[in-house]
Write an enzyme that holds these catalytic residues in place. Structure first.
Site, PDB file in Angstrom:
ATOM      1  N   LYS A 103       0.823  -1.217   0.000  1.00 20.20           N
ATOM      2  CA  LYS A 103       0.000   0.000   0.000  1.00 20.20           C
ATOM      3  C   LYS A 103       0.852   1.259   0.000  1.00 20.20           C
ATOM      4  CE  LYS A 103      -3.330  -1.794   3.266  1.00 20.20           C
ATOM      5  NZ  LYS A 103      -4.264  -1.390   4.346  1.00 20.20           N
TER       6      LYS A 103
ATOM      7  N   LYS B 123       2.290   2.538   2.272  1.00 22.90           N
ATOM      8  CA  LYS B 123       1.966   3.344   3.467  1.00 22.90           C
ATOM      9  C   LYS B 123       3.050   3.092   4.507  1.00 22.90           C
ATOM     10  CE  LYS B 123      -3.141   3.613   3.691  1.00 22.90           C
ATOM     11  NZ  LYS B 123      -4.311   3.296   4.561  1.00 22.90           N
TER      12      LYS B 123
HETATM   13  N1  C2G Z   1     -12.594   4.922   7.411  1.00 23.94           N
HETATM   14  C1  C2G Z   1     -13.790   5.618   7.593  1.00 23.94           C
HETATM   15  N2  C2G Z   1     -13.760   6.963   7.721  1.00 23.94           N
HETATM   16  C2  C2G Z   1     -12.578   7.635   7.697  1.00 23.94           C
HETATM   17  C3  C2G Z   1     -11.370   6.938   7.518  1.00 23.94           C
HETATM   18  C4  C2G Z   1     -11.398   5.551   7.382  1.00 23.94           C
HETATM   19  O1  C2G Z   1     -14.883   5.017   7.628  1.00 23.94           O
HETATM   20  N3  C2G Z   1     -12.598   8.980   7.836  1.00 23.94           N
HETATM   21  C5  C2G Z   1     -12.664   3.467   7.242  1.00 23.94           C
HETATM   22  C6  C2G Z   1     -12.126   3.001   5.888  1.00 23.94           C
HETATM   23  O2  C2G Z   1     -13.128   3.125   4.891  1.00 23.94           O
HETATM   24  C7  C2G Z   1     -11.780   1.539   6.189  1.00 23.94           C
HETATM   25  C8  C2G Z   1     -11.358   1.591   7.678  1.00 23.94           C
HETATM   26  O3  C2G Z   1     -11.854   2.831   8.212  1.00 23.94           O
HETATM   27  O4  C2G Z   1     -12.956   0.734   6.077  1.00 23.94           O
HETATM   28  C9  C2G Z   1      -9.857   1.546   7.852  1.00 23.94           C
HETATM   29  O5  C2G Z   1      -9.303   2.606   7.095  1.00 23.94           O
HETATM   30  P1  C2G Z   1      -7.761   2.485   6.632  1.00 23.94           P
HETATM   31  O6  C2G Z   1      -6.934   2.171   7.815  1.00 23.94           O
HETATM   32  O7  C2G Z   1      -7.447   3.670   5.774  1.00 23.94           O
HETATM   33  O8  C2G Z   1      -7.846   1.172   5.741  1.00 23.94           O
HETATM   34  P2  C2G Z   1      -7.215   0.930   4.292  1.00 23.94           P
HETATM   35  O9  C2G Z   1      -5.814   1.435   4.265  1.00 23.94           O
HETATM   36  O10 C2G Z   1      -8.199   1.433   3.315  1.00 23.94           O
HETATM   37  O11 C2G Z   1      -7.079  -0.664   4.269  1.00 23.94           O
HETATM   38  O12 C2G Z   1      -7.635  -5.017   2.503  1.00 23.94           O
HETATM   39  C10 C2G Z   1      -8.258  -3.776   2.756  1.00 23.94           C
HETATM   40  C11 C2G Z   1      -7.275  -2.767   3.277  1.00 23.94           C
HETATM   41  O13 C2G Z   1      -6.518  -3.299   4.349  1.00 23.94           O
HETATM   42  C12 C2G Z   1      -8.025  -1.508   3.733  1.00 23.94           C
END
Ligand code: C2G
Length: 129
Positions: free
Chosen positions: A45, A47
């Site tokens: 990712k 990240k």
């Molecule tokens: N999320 C949310 N509102 C935000 C930020 C994040 O609802 N303001 C939700 C995202 O949509 C996700 C969850 O919180 O469902 C975790 O967000 P992230 O840590 O950014 O996850 P991500 O990097 O998108 O990883 O295999 C799938 C991936 O691991 C998802």
């Protein structure tokens, strides 16, 4: 017992994440959070997490809606996770809408609205000001 699963990095844990976890848990009785490892985040990712996997896991385990935290090490583990943990519902924020519809063969797939105004990137940018 209705089991729910969701995936994420959850770095710099914030109320947007908690909103998602709360609504995911409300869809069942048991919530499994599959937490991206440091290696998965970096290699897949691009990240770089502020908190390590162990620190992010500790934070998630302190949330009342979370019942189990397991590692996410690859994009391909979702089907086996859903089968291994007997999951009824897969939940993700709607930034992923449609991306995991292939799981509908194995469980219910639900995309929940993201909390619009907050993100880890936003927090990091604001702190730079
Ligand atoms: N999320 C949310 N509102 C935000 C930020 C994040 O609802 N303001 C939700 C995202 O949509 C996700 C969850 O919180 O469902 C975790 O967000 P992230 O840590 O950014 O996850 P991500 O990097 O998108 O990883 O295999 C799938 C991936 O691991 C998802």
């Amino acid at each position: 017992m209705k089991k729910v699963i969701t995936y994420g990095t959850f770095d710099l844990l914030h109320y947007g994440h908690v909103n998602l976890l709360q609504r995911a848990k409300a869809l069942g009785d048991y919530l499994v959070v599959v937490l991206s490892t440091d290696e998965f985040n970096w290699n897949m990712k691009q990240k770089k997490c502020y908190f390590t996997y162990e620190e992010r896991k500790r934070l998630l385990e302190a949330i009342r809606y979370v019942d189990l935290v397991i590692p996410e090490t690859s994009w391909e583990q979702k089907i086996s996770d859903v089968q291994e943990y007997h999951i009824d519902t897969f939940v993700m924020g709607d930034d992923w809408k449609g991306k995991f519809d292939f799981l509908q063969e194995y469980c219910e797939v639900v995309y929940l609205e993201r909390t619009p105004e907050i993100s880890t990137t936003q927090i990091k940018n604001d702190l730079k000001k």
